[in-house]
Design an enzyme around this catalytic site. Structure first.
Site: not given
Ligand SMILES: *Cc1c(COP(=O)(O)O)cnc(C)c1O
Length: 390
Positions: A129, A214, A243
């Site tokens: 994600f 990420d 986050k």
């Molecule tokens: C939550 C998340 C995102 C996206 O972040 P947003 O602030 O919602 O755009 C991207 N990568 C990972 C691994 C995430 O958990």
């Protein structure tokens, strides 16, 4: 009739009012132990005094200027992230998805600047994600999230997470980068197998690709180190965080080495709000706490404690639960029963948890959680599990 708030979320029947450390209070007076932390956002808990004070102080001084000005808090936060990571330079945005978009842009720009403008494709992993924008949806390749939104953005390939042979085989003449979460959060709290990041680094180096991590969810202390990849000791070229960086104040960042960011000169990227004084005050206050001696040791110890309790819990109900996963305070239980139903029952008993892919119950306590709250959570989990069996 469509609600005024666009109904893109299946919302819980909890109207939030205020928070205090690991506790969340609803407008109807209910008190919850919050083991979601706003999906790994409020790492320091709700209403953390130092962060609140820093934000209030900044709010009284200056909220916003454009990035045409030098912003002291931005320079400070960037320097601290550089000092505490593999990176040489940082761009601040407002979210995880934006940070991931930029990571992809930097990787392509790097290839173009170094004589390989034919390299633009990014290889991602199934179960990833990276956000909800077109590029990040395409990077993750989750069919459910792409459905109905037209052709996915071109330029992304996908392989099985954890499989180095598949990754190597997927590299082509047009490949620019590899993009992975060191621990997949949404995908089911799946940690990369040992040696995976090392293997990715080798493939990236062999073929001249940029390696992107990420760490939007698994970074910022969640695993007991500032960044999850530090456990393997294998650095990327580009990394995204968001986050927990602002403890709930919207802020994301894309970190890169000088080499990878070679093409990112004036005019190549921008953001109106990114890196504004308020966001930087929040980020700096979060780092003040996380860089205190002993902070990560505490997260590690608490993570061990919770893991131990959860191992016993999972073993106690072999008909309900299959496996404990994750690292530090990013933990998941793969369920045999529907994880979402269990989460709903826990919530009814005052404990907030999440689900994740592969029928996983996801547990994300604030990093400041103590033994008392862990005991409290396990009491609720045992009560609900016992009733389930009965
Ligand atoms: C939550 C998340 C995102 C996206 O972040 P947003 O602030 O919602 O755009 C991207 N990568 C990972 C691994 C995430 O958990």
């Amino acid at each position: 009739m469509i609600p005024a708030v666009m109904p893109t979320y299946g919302r819980w029947d909890v109207e939030v009012d205020r928070g205090e450390g690991p506790y969340l209070y609803a407008t109807d007076g209910r008190k919850f132990l919050d083991f979601t932390s706003g999906i790994a956002v409020t790492g320091l808990g709700h209403g953390h005094r130092h962060v609140v004070a820093a934000l209030c102080e900044q709010a009284n001084r200056l909220w916003h200027t454009s990035n045409l000005f030098r912003i002291p808090g931005q320079e400070e936060l960037a320097q601290r992230l550089v000092d505490n990571s593999f990176a040489d330079t940082v761009f601040f945005g407002n979210s995880g998805a934006e940070a991931c978009e930029l990571a992809i842009k930097i990787a392509r720009k790097y290839q173009s600047e170094t004589g390989h403008s034919e390299r633009y494709r990014v290889i991602g992993c199934h179960g990833s994600f990276h956000g909800r924008t077109f590029a990040t949806l395409a990077a993750a390749g989750n069919e459910a999230y792409l459905k109905g939104f037209g052709p996915p953005m071109e330029g992304f390939d996908h392989v099985a997470f954890g499989n180095l042979n598949e990754m190597r085989a997927a590299v082509g003449k047009e490949t620019a980068a590899i993009m992975v979460e060191p621990i997949q959060g949404e995908g089911g709290v799946r940690a990369a197998p040992e040696g995976y990041l090392r293997g990715l680094r080798d493939i990236a180096d062999e073929f001249g690709l940029a390696l992107i991590y990420d760490e939007v969810q698994c970074g910022m202390g969640r695993t007991g180190k500032l960044f999850a990849h530090e456990w393997e000791g294998v650095a990327p070229d580009i990394m995204t965080i968001a986050k927990a960086l602002g403890n709930g104040f919207p802020v994301g960042a894309c970190l890169a080495t000088e080499r990878a960011a070679v093409g990112m000169v004036a005019g190549t990227h921008g953001s109106t709000f990114g890196g504004n004084p308020l966001a930087m005050a929040a980020g700096n206050a979060v780092l003040d706490m996380m860089l205190e001696p002993g902070f990560f040791e505490h997260v590690g110890a608490t993570g061990q404690l919770l893991r131990g309790r959860l191992e016993t819990f999972v073993r106690s109900y072999p008909k309900l639960f299959a496996e404990l996963r994750g690292s530090g305070l990013l933990l998941g239980i793969r369920c045999i029963i529907p994880a979402a139903d269990f989460v709903t029952k826990l919530r009814a008993h005052g404990l907030l948890t999440l689900t994740a892919g592969e029928n996983v119950l996801r547990i994300l306590p604030p990093l400041i959680v103590g033994e008392r709250e862990i005991d409290e959570a396990l009491d609720v989990m045992n009560k609900v599990a016992r009733e389930w069996r009965a």
